[in-house]
Motif scaffolding. Structure first.
Motif, PDB file in Angstrom:
ATOM      1  N   GLY A  48       0.822  -1.201   0.000  1.00 45.44           N
ATOM      2  CA  GLY A  48       0.000   0.000   0.000  1.00 45.44           C
ATOM      3  C   GLY A  48       0.859   1.254   0.000  1.00 45.44           C
ATOM      4  N   GLU A  49       2.101   1.097   0.417  1.00 45.69           N
ATOM      5  CA  GLU A  49       3.049   2.205   0.438  1.00 45.69           C
ATOM      6  C   GLU A  49       4.392   1.832  -0.180  1.00 45.69           C
ATOM      7  OE1 GLU A  49       3.480   3.262   4.521  1.00 45.69           O
ATOM      8  OE2 GLU A  49       1.477   4.113   4.668  1.00 45.69           O
ATOM      9  N   GLU A  50       4.652   0.536  -0.191  1.00 43.81           N
ATOM     10  CA  GLU A  50       5.987   0.083  -0.550  1.00 43.81           C
ATOM     11  C   GLU A  50       5.907  -1.216  -1.342  1.00 43.81           C
ATOM     12  OE1 GLU A  50       9.979   0.131   2.140  1.00 43.81           O
ATOM     13  OE2 GLU A  50       8.271  -0.913   2.993  1.00 43.81           O
ATOM     14  N   LEU A  51       6.771  -1.327  -2.338  1.00 46.27           N
ATOM     15  CA  LEU A  51       6.925  -2.564  -3.081  1.00 46.27           C
ATOM     16  C   LEU A  51       8.038  -3.344  -2.377  1.00 46.27           C
ATOM     17  CD1 LEU A  51       6.287  -3.422  -6.484  1.00 46.27           C
ATOM     18  CD2 LEU A  51       8.720  -3.640  -6.056  1.00 46.27           C
ATOM     19  N   VAL A  52       7.728  -4.568  -1.957  1.00 42.28           N
ATOM     20  CA  VAL A  52       8.679  -5.362  -1.185  1.00 42.28           C
ATOM     21  C   VAL A  52       9.081  -6.592  -1.978  1.00 42.28           C
ATOM     22  CG1 VAL A  52       9.050  -6.680   0.945  1.00 42.28           C
ATOM     23  CG2 VAL A  52       7.690  -4.568   0.991  1.00 42.28           C
ATOM     24  N   VAL A  53      10.388  -6.845  -2.000  1.00 39.81           N
ATOM     25  CA  VAL A  53      10.967  -8.029  -2.622  1.00 39.81           C
ATOM     26  C   VAL A  53      11.827  -8.699  -1.560  1.00 39.81           C
ATOM     27  CG1 VAL A  53      12.580  -8.832  -4.409  1.00 39.81           C
ATOM     28  CG2 VAL A  53      10.994  -6.953  -4.907  1.00 39.81           C
ATOM     29  N   GLY A  54      11.756 -10.017  -1.491  1.00 38.81           N
ATOM     30  CA  GLY A  54      12.599 -10.762  -0.569  1.00 38.81           C
ATOM     31  C   GLY A  54      13.784 -11.352  -1.302  1.00 38.81           C
ATOM     32  N   ALA A  55      14.931 -11.367  -0.656  1.00 46.77           N
ATOM     33  CA  ALA A  55      16.135 -11.943  -1.253  1.00 46.77           C
ATOM     34  C   ALA A  55      16.947 -12.623  -0.165  1.00 46.77           C
ATOM     35  CB  ALA A  55      16.967 -10.855  -1.918  1.00 46.77           C
ATOM     36  N   PHE A  56      17.782 -13.544  -0.576  1.00 51.64           N
ATOM     37  CA  PHE A  56      18.661 -14.213   0.369  1.00 51.64           C
ATOM     38  C   PHE A  56      19.890 -13.340   0.606  1.00 51.64           C
ATOM     39  CE2 PHE A  56      16.030 -17.472  -1.505  1.00 51.64           C
ATOM     40  CZ  PHE A  56      15.593 -18.150  -0.377  1.00 51.64           C
ATOM     41  N   ASP A 124      13.572 -22.762   5.609  1.00 50.27           N
ATOM     42  CA  ASP A 124      13.700 -22.138   6.931  1.00 50.27           C
ATOM     43  C   ASP A 124      14.585 -22.993   7.841  1.00 50.27           C
ATOM     44  OD1 ASP A 124      13.444 -20.344   8.962  1.00 50.27           O
ATOM     45  OD2 ASP A 124      11.367 -20.863   9.461  1.00 50.27           O
ATOM     46  N   GLN A 125      15.866 -22.947   7.575  1.00 51.32           N
ATOM     47  CA  GLN A 125      16.875 -23.711   8.310  1.00 51.32           C
ATOM     48  C   GLN A 125      17.678 -22.770   9.200  1.00 51.32           C
ATOM     49  OE1 GLN A 125      16.996 -27.121   8.001  1.00 51.32           O
ATOM     50  NE2 GLN A 125      15.167 -26.809   6.739  1.00 51.32           N
ATOM     51  N   PRO A 126      18.268 -23.308  10.270  1.00 48.08           N
ATOM     52  CA  PRO A 126      19.104 -22.452  11.128  1.00 48.08           C
ATOM     53  C   PRO A 126      20.168 -21.731  10.302  1.00 48.08           C
ATOM     54  CG  PRO A 126      18.772 -24.604  12.138  1.00 48.08           C
ATOM     55  CD  PRO A 126      18.200 -24.686  10.740  1.00 48.08           C
ATOM     56  N   GLY A 127      20.323 -20.464  10.587  1.00 47.62           N
ATOM     57  CA  GLY A 127      21.315 -19.654   9.885  1.00 47.62           C
ATOM     58  C   GLY A 127      20.782 -18.923   8.662  1.00 47.62           C
ATOM     59  N   LEU A 128      19.535 -19.225   8.273  1.00 47.80           N
ATOM     60  CA  LEU A 128      18.962 -18.529   7.106  1.00 47.80           C
ATOM     61  C   LEU A 128      18.859 -17.043   7.407  1.00 47.80           C
ATOM     62  CD1 LEU A 128      17.562 -18.533   4.298  1.00 47.80           C
ATOM     63  CD2 LEU A 128      15.395 -18.745   5.540  1.00 47.80           C
ATOM     64  N   ARG A 129      19.368 -16.242   6.471  1.00 46.65           N
ATOM     65  CA  ARG A 129      19.257 -14.787   6.568  1.00 46.65           C
ATOM     66  C   ARG A 129      18.671 -14.289   5.257  1.00 46.65           C
ATOM     67  NH1 ARG A 129      20.309 -12.869  11.199  1.00 46.65           N
ATOM     68  NH2 ARG A 129      20.618 -10.786  10.437  1.00 46.65           N
ATOM     69  N   MET A 130      17.685 -13.452   5.377  1.00 49.12           N
ATOM     70  CA  MET A 130      17.051 -12.867   4.198  1.00 49.12           C
ATOM     71  C   MET A 130      17.148 -11.351   4.296  1.00 49.12           C
ATOM     72  SD  MET A 130      13.806 -15.263   3.229  1.00 49.12           S
ATOM     73  CE  MET A 130      13.887 -14.649   1.540  1.00 49.12           C
ATOM     74  N   VAL A 131      16.912 -10.713   3.162  1.00 47.29           N
ATOM     75  CA  VAL A 131      16.954  -9.250   3.105  1.00 47.29           C
ATOM     76  C   VAL A 131      15.636  -8.753   2.527  1.00 47.29           C
ATOM     77  CG1 VAL A 131      18.122  -7.233   2.140  1.00 47.29           C
ATOM     78  CG2 VAL A 131      19.457  -9.228   2.856  1.00 47.29           C
ATOM     79  N   ARG A 132      15.061  -7.794   3.223  1.00 50.38           N
ATOM     80  CA  ARG A 132      13.840  -7.130   2.758  1.00 50.38           C
ATOM     81  C   ARG A 132      14.282  -5.950   1.903  1.00 50.38           C
ATOM     82  NH1 ARG A 132      10.249  -2.951   3.815  1.00 50.38           N
ATOM     83  NH2 ARG A 132       8.051  -3.578   3.966  1.00 50.38           N
ATOM     84  N   ILE A 133      13.916  -5.999   0.627  1.00 49.21           N
ATOM     85  CA  ILE A 133      14.191  -4.904  -0.300  1.00 49.21           C
ATOM     86  C   ILE A 133      12.899  -4.103  -0.417  1.00 49.21           C
ATOM     87  CG2 ILE A 133      14.862  -4.280  -2.649  1.00 49.21           C
ATOM     88  CD1 ILE A 133      16.140  -7.132  -2.822  1.00 49.21           C
TER      89      ILE A 133
END
Length: 165
Positions: A48-56, A124-133
């Motif tokens: 509604g305000e932001e376009l969000v993309v997920g990335a590793f 969704d394994q231990p150590g998984l890190r994602m970035v919200r763009i």
């Protein structure tokens, strides 16, 4: 009066709202570390305000966007007369531990709940890190040859794309 290209109020047009709500793939354009352009397909969520993309985390895309956050995004249709939403601005990046909530929403929407949940459990394994763009557009363009720019489409092209209707 018609809004000019670039006006962020174009996000409130029916075409923009429809394209942002659809399960379409967007194209994200950015500049790589070596200065050359990149264009990649991405799944997205409009808040509604932001376009969000997920990335590793740790990918070349995140490295490049950290250095050069200016992007352009295109969301469009491929059948019939083109409908195009173009966005520009600077992205923000936020690293999170585990699956990014918006990424989970995007995957379930595209794959369905059962397959999406299985995919999310698998990654969704231990150590998984994602970035919200996140992109809050500062420039918006809408191309709609039926309502916004009908005079710019030659009649034979319009007839061919609409089946002569």
């Amino acid at each position: 009066m018609s809004l000019p290209q670039g006006d962020v109020k174009l996000l409130d047009t029916p075409l923009a709202r429809r394209l942002l709500a659809a399960s379409l793939v967007a194209r994200l354009a950015y500049t790589s570390r070596d200065g050359t352009p990149r264009l990649i397909p991405v799944n997205f969520l409009w808040t509604g305000e932001e376009l969000v993309v997920g990335a590793f985390a740790g990918t070349y895309k995140i490295r490049d966007l950290s250095a050069r956050p200016d992007v352009a995004v295109c969301v469009d249709t491929a059948d019939g007369l083109p409908e195009v939403l173009m966005l520009r601005g600077k992205v923000t990046l936020a690293e999170v531990e585990g699956v990014l909530p918006e990424y989970a929403t995007i995957q379930r929407a595209g794959m369905g709940d059962e397959v999406g949940n299985a995919y999310l459990e698998a990654i969704d394994q231990p150590g998984l890190r994602m970035v919200r763009i996140g992109l809050r557009p500062t420039w918006v363009g809408v191309v709609d040859f039926q309502e916004r720019f009908p005079a710019r489409t030659p009649e034979p092209v319009r007839a061919a794309l609409t089946g002569g209707q």
